[in-house]
Scaffold this motif. Structure first.
Motif, PDB file in Angstrom:
ATOM      1  N   LEU A   1     -21.229   0.534 -39.794  1.00  0.00           N
ATOM      2  CA  LEU A   1     -21.728   0.466 -38.415  1.00  0.00           C
ATOM      3  C   LEU A   1     -23.200   0.080 -38.394  1.00  0.00           C
ATOM      4  O   LEU A   1     -23.631  -0.765 -37.598  1.00  0.00           O
ATOM      5  CB  LEU A   1     -21.509   1.802 -37.700  1.00  0.00           C
ATOM      6  CG  LEU A   1     -22.078   1.900 -36.278  1.00  0.00           C
ATOM      7  CD1 LEU A   1     -21.529   0.807 -35.375  1.00  0.00           C
ATOM      8  CD2 LEU A   1     -21.793   3.285 -35.682  1.00  0.00           C
ATOM      9  N   ARG A   2     -23.971   0.667 -39.276  1.00  0.00           N
ATOM     10  CA  ARG A   2     -25.401   0.365 -39.345  1.00  0.00           C
ATOM     11  C   ARG A   2     -25.617  -1.119 -39.673  1.00  0.00           C
ATOM     12  O   ARG A   2     -26.461  -1.793 -39.078  1.00  0.00           O
ATOM     13  CB  ARG A   2     -26.048   1.262 -40.404  1.00  0.00           C
ATOM     14  CG  ARG A   2     -27.556   1.340 -40.351  1.00  0.00           C
ATOM     15  CD  ARG A   2     -28.105   2.564 -41.081  1.00  0.00           C
ATOM     16  NE  ARG A   2     -27.667   2.646 -42.463  1.00  0.00           N
ATOM     17  CZ  ARG A   2     -26.815   3.558 -42.934  1.00  0.00           C
ATOM     18  NH1 ARG A   2     -26.299   4.455 -42.125  1.00  0.00           N
ATOM     19  NH2 ARG A   2     -26.483   3.578 -44.211  1.00  0.00           N
ATOM     20  N   ARG A   3     -24.819  -1.615 -40.603  1.00  0.00           N
ATOM     21  CA  ARG A   3     -24.934  -3.015 -41.002  1.00  0.00           C
ATOM     22  C   ARG A   3     -24.505  -3.958 -39.876  1.00  0.00           C
ATOM     23  O   ARG A   3     -25.160  -4.971 -39.611  1.00  0.00           O
ATOM     24  CB  ARG A   3     -24.081  -3.265 -42.248  1.00  0.00           C
ATOM     25  CG  ARG A   3     -24.220  -4.677 -42.813  1.00  0.00           C
ATOM     26  CD  ARG A   3     -23.375  -4.868 -44.041  1.00  0.00           C
ATOM     27  NE  ARG A   3     -21.942  -4.764 -43.734  1.00  0.00           N
ATOM     28  CZ  ARG A   3     -20.978  -4.972 -44.627  1.00  0.00           C
ATOM     29  NH1 ARG A   3     -21.294  -5.254 -45.885  1.00  0.00           N
ATOM     30  NH2 ARG A   3     -19.712  -4.874 -44.286  1.00  0.00           N
ATOM     31  N   ALA A   4     -23.390  -3.633 -39.203  1.00  0.00           N
ATOM     32  CA  ALA A   4     -22.908  -4.476 -38.102  1.00  0.00           C
ATOM     33  C   ALA A   4     -23.924  -4.530 -36.966  1.00  0.00           C
ATOM     34  O   ALA A   4     -24.115  -5.579 -36.334  1.00  0.00           O
ATOM     35  CB  ALA A   4     -21.569  -3.948 -37.598  1.00  0.00           C
ATOM     36  N   ALA A   5     -24.596  -3.396 -36.708  1.00  0.00           N
ATOM     37  CA  ALA A   5     -25.594  -3.358 -35.640  1.00  0.00           C
ATOM     38  C   ALA A   5     -26.795  -4.239 -35.972  1.00  0.00           C
ATOM     39  O   ALA A   5     -27.435  -4.794 -35.069  1.00  0.00           O
ATOM     40  CB  ALA A   5     -26.052  -1.918 -35.398  1.00  0.00           C
ATOM     41  N   LYS A   6     -27.104  -4.381 -37.255  1.00  0.00           N
ATOM     42  CA  LYS A   6     -28.212  -5.258 -37.666  1.00  0.00           C
ATOM     43  C   LYS A   6     -27.791  -6.730 -37.628  1.00  0.00           C
ATOM     44  O   LYS A   6     -28.552  -7.599 -37.213  1.00  0.00           O
ATOM     45  CB  LYS A   6     -28.674  -4.891 -39.084  1.00  0.00           C
ATOM     46  CG  LYS A   6     -29.475  -3.593 -39.162  1.00  0.00           C
ATOM     47  CD  LYS A   6     -29.895  -3.309 -40.597  1.00  0.00           C
ATOM     48  CE  LYS A   6     -30.697  -2.007 -40.687  1.00  0.00           C
ATOM     49  NZ  LYS A   6     -31.041  -1.684 -42.090  1.00  0.00           N
ATOM     50  N   GLN A   7     -26.570  -6.999 -38.092  1.00  0.00           N
ATOM     51  CA  GLN A   7     -26.103  -8.386 -38.169  1.00  0.00           C
ATOM     52  C   GLN A   7     -25.679  -8.945 -36.812  1.00  0.00           C
ATOM     53  O   GLN A   7     -25.896 -10.109 -36.515  1.00  0.00           O
ATOM     54  CB  GLN A   7     -24.923  -8.474 -39.145  1.00  0.00           C
ATOM     55  CG  GLN A   7     -25.306  -8.251 -40.606  1.00  0.00           C
ATOM     56  CD  GLN A   7     -24.092  -8.342 -41.525  1.00  0.00           C
ATOM     57  OE1 GLN A   7     -22.973  -8.047 -41.133  1.00  0.00           O
ATOM     58  NE2 GLN A   7     -24.328  -8.750 -42.771  1.00  0.00           N
ATOM     59  N   TYR A   8     -25.035  -8.099 -36.001  1.00  0.00           N
ATOM     60  CA  TYR A   8     -24.476  -8.563 -34.717  1.00  0.00           C
ATOM     61  C   TYR A   8     -24.852  -7.595 -33.586  1.00  0.00           C
ATOM     62  O   TYR A   8     -23.979  -7.011 -32.944  1.00  0.00           O
ATOM     63  CB  TYR A   8     -22.951  -8.658 -34.792  1.00  0.00           C
ATOM     64  CG  TYR A   8     -22.406  -9.229 -36.073  1.00  0.00           C
ATOM     65  CD1 TYR A   8     -22.477 -10.601 -36.330  1.00  0.00           C
ATOM     66  CD2 TYR A   8     -21.812  -8.404 -37.036  1.00  0.00           C
ATOM     67  CE1 TYR A   8     -21.972 -11.132 -37.511  1.00  0.00           C
ATOM     68  CE2 TYR A   8     -21.298  -8.934 -38.215  1.00  0.00           C
ATOM     69  CZ  TYR A   8     -21.389 -10.292 -38.445  1.00  0.00           C
ATOM     70  OH  TYR A   8     -20.884 -10.817 -39.608  1.00  0.00           O
ATOM     71  N   PRO A   9     -26.157  -7.398 -33.334  1.00  0.00           N
ATOM     72  CA  PRO A   9     -26.566  -6.354 -32.376  1.00  0.00           C
ATOM     73  C   PRO A   9     -25.956  -6.487 -30.985  1.00  0.00           C
ATOM     74  O   PRO A   9     -25.538  -5.490 -30.392  1.00  0.00           O
ATOM     75  CB  PRO A   9     -28.093  -6.486 -32.343  1.00  0.00           C
ATOM     76  CG  PRO A   9     -28.395  -7.840 -32.904  1.00  0.00           C
ATOM     77  CD  PRO A   9     -27.320  -8.127 -33.875  1.00  0.00           C
ATOM     78  N   GLU A  10     -25.873  -7.709 -30.470  1.00  0.00           N
ATOM     79  CA  GLU A  10     -25.380  -7.899 -29.097  1.00  0.00           C
ATOM     80  C   GLU A  10     -23.892  -8.231 -29.034  1.00  0.00           C
ATOM     81  O   GLU A  10     -23.336  -8.375 -27.948  1.00  0.00           O
ATOM     82  CB  GLU A  10     -26.184  -9.018 -28.404  1.00  0.00           C
ATOM     83  CG  GLU A  10     -27.686  -8.753 -28.342  1.00  0.00           C
ATOM     84  CD  GLU A  10     -28.013  -7.409 -27.695  1.00  0.00           C
ATOM     85  OE1 GLU A  10     -27.352  -7.071 -26.686  1.00  0.00           O
ATOM     86  OE2 GLU A  10     -28.900  -6.704 -28.204  1.00  0.00           O
TER      87      GLU A  10
END
Length: 522
Positions: free
Chosen positions: A19-28
């Motif tokens: 989740l932390r990684r996805a939020a950095k890679q694809y925040p919006e």
């Protein structure tokens, strides 16, 4: 063509890492869509920030390192927030089935000594009084509309604060338990399965690799997240890959469920054999556009080869089969999309070994010989919670005894034939015979009882009971079925009762189920 997945590297990270990684890679990017709430959407950044906010609130309520928190609600954005929020607070998730009755819920909460519970308003309204019977319970969080029950906390009040927290970073993922789902294992009553952060993260990496899931995928996630299949293979892999997940809490009416496919055009669909079978018989399915759907994956129960082939004939969409257990996080085998063998569960995942052994001697057998399937890999559980005896029975030198009777072909494809284990698989859920037997034996007019699984064309198996009545007792089958159903999930309801004069038992008093099954087939 090399069909064995190449080795992958599992990072030393907690289960919150995807989740932390996805939020950095694809925040919006859209992470979750809820059609049942008017198409409500949330982004990966929102999910990351609000789960950290929830973690801070739970910490202020007393949740500490490795404290157990029960999660009892249907698929929803709140479920996903709670899942990651509990982990970020340093806690252990105890997922509770929404199908459970009072007896089963209490057993799970007491066995794990939960400190708190997060549930929905409708579930609390039905059985909330049972929480007073759980010693050590510090708080109850309730989500949903309606007047807030006294002595509970509103879920919405735990979000929106300025404090954010993630205490999952810096842990030892191989030793720290993340989730305590319950499984009947091979025998006996349901037991807590200790799945570490490393176990679950490993399976996410393995499943995403073999299923080739990416951020461009759209998944319709209907299977319950409290079940290990829904939790890992649906909810978890969506976040792991940065995909969009469309949440559904039911598949009936089938017409409404199929409309989700027309509206959202999913690219992947992970489901159970029962739903594939229902699709095969629905008149709307042949008229629909299935070109966006890359494949269907069926797991949780045995899929008949006829249904597997028929769905592909109707839609043009290939059907893969996955296999696993709660004890293995769950997936261990998948049929390769490039070479599907109908009727097989396929090949082991990356970093996963399997072997077919003689269940009596443990000696590995040659191809096509029938024996017990054993598996080994990073996704295999740490053990059963507070139950070293049961752990020693199923974990042998790092190998997990699956209790399934199987054989391998010369290419390594595995075929499940039957189960050595006593657990009954109904609608993809586990039914422990001993659990129902204990209830039956509590009836004053029942002298002895045995419960076995009977094949069913839609549900896989259904539980039936062999019952010995006491002298001069007069009980109808209907009365026994109603008695056994009290406080249990509907899928555990007895399909029928057979009256008999004796239950075959071993010298130690154990029910000899194979003899019961043999008598059932006579």
């Amino acid at each position: 063509m090399n069909l064995i997945p190449p080795p992958i590297t599992i990072p030393s990270e907690p289960l919150t890492f995807p989740l932390r990684r996805a939020a950095k890679q694809y925040p919006e990017k859209v992470a979750v869509i809820e059609p049942e709430k008017g198409g409500k959407e949330c982004s990966y950044q929102w999910l990351e920030e609000n789960s950290s906010c929830l973690a801070a609130s739970l910490t202020s309520m007393g949740v500490g390192s490795q404290d157990r928190v029960a999660l009892w609600m249907k698929n929803s954005l709140e479920y996903i927030l709670s899942f990651y929020g509990i982990l970020k607070a340093g806690g252990i998730i105890v997922p509770v089935s929404t199908h459970y009755g009072k007896r089963e819920v209490l057993h799970q909460l007491r066995e794990t000594e939960v400190k708190g519970i997060i549930t929905s308003h409708n579930l609390y309204a039905e059985t909330g009084i049972l929480f007073s019977e759980v010693e050590g319970l510090r708080f109850v969080v309730v989500e949903g509309e309606g007047e807030l029950p006294s002595d509970t906390v509103a879920f919405s009040s735990l979000l929106g604060g300025s404090n954010r927290l993630d205490r999952s970073t810096g842990i030892d993922p191989k030793e720290t338990i993340a989730v305590l789902p319950f499984s009947s294992g091979t025998t006996g009553l349901p037991k807590g399965v200790m799945l570490t952060h490393f176990n679950l993260l490993s399976d996410l990496y393995q499943v995403v690799q073999v299923h080739e899931i990416s951020a461009t995928d759209v998944m319709i996630n209907q299977l319950p997240f409290f079940h290990i299949y829904g939790m890992t293979v649906l909810m978890g892999t969506s976040i792991m890959a940065g995909a969009a997940q469309v949440l559904a809490s039911r598949f009936r009416p089938v017409d409404e469920f199929l409309s989700l496919f027309e509206t959202y055009q999913p690219t992947l669909f992970f489901t159970v054999p029962l739903i594939v079978q229902e699709f095969c018989h629905h008149p709307k399915v042949p008229t629909m556009d299935w070109t966006r759907l890359r494949y269907v994956n069926a797991g949780g129960a045995i899929l008949s080869p006829e249904v597997q082939e028929r769905f592909t004939q109707i839609t043009g969409v290939p059907v893969m089969v996955g296999y696993g257990l709660t004890e293995s996080s769950p997936t261990t085998h998948v049929t390769p999309i490039r070479k599907i063998k109908v009727g097989s569960i396929g090949l082991p995942l990356s970093l996963t070994e399997d072997k077919i052994v003689d269940p009596e001697t443990g000696v590995e057998l040659r191809p096509r010989a029938l024996g017990e399937l054993w598996v080994r890999g990073p996704q295999v559980m740490k053990g059963y919670y507070n139950n070293p005896v049961a752990t020693a029975e199923v974990l042998v030198g790092g190998w997990l005894r699956t209790g399934d009777l199987a054989w391998k072909d010369e290419e390594g494809y595995v075929y499940i034939v039957d189960r050595l284990k006593e657990v009954i698989k109904c609608k993809g859920f586990q039914v422990a015979p001993a659990e129902i037997e204990n209830i039956l034996l509590g009836h004053p007019d029942i002298q002895d009882a045995a419960v076995i699984g009977e094949p069913h064309p839609e549900y896989g198996e259904v539980p039936i009971a062999y019952v010995v009545l006491r002298d001069k007792a007069s009980l109808s089958s209907e009365a026994i079925i109603e008695y056994a159903a009290q406080g249990l999930a509907r899928y555990k309801r007895l399909a029928r009762v057979v009256f008999t004069e004796m239950i075959p038992r071993s010298a130690s008093g154990k029910v000899l189920r194979r003899l019961v099954k043999n008598s059932a087939s006579l």
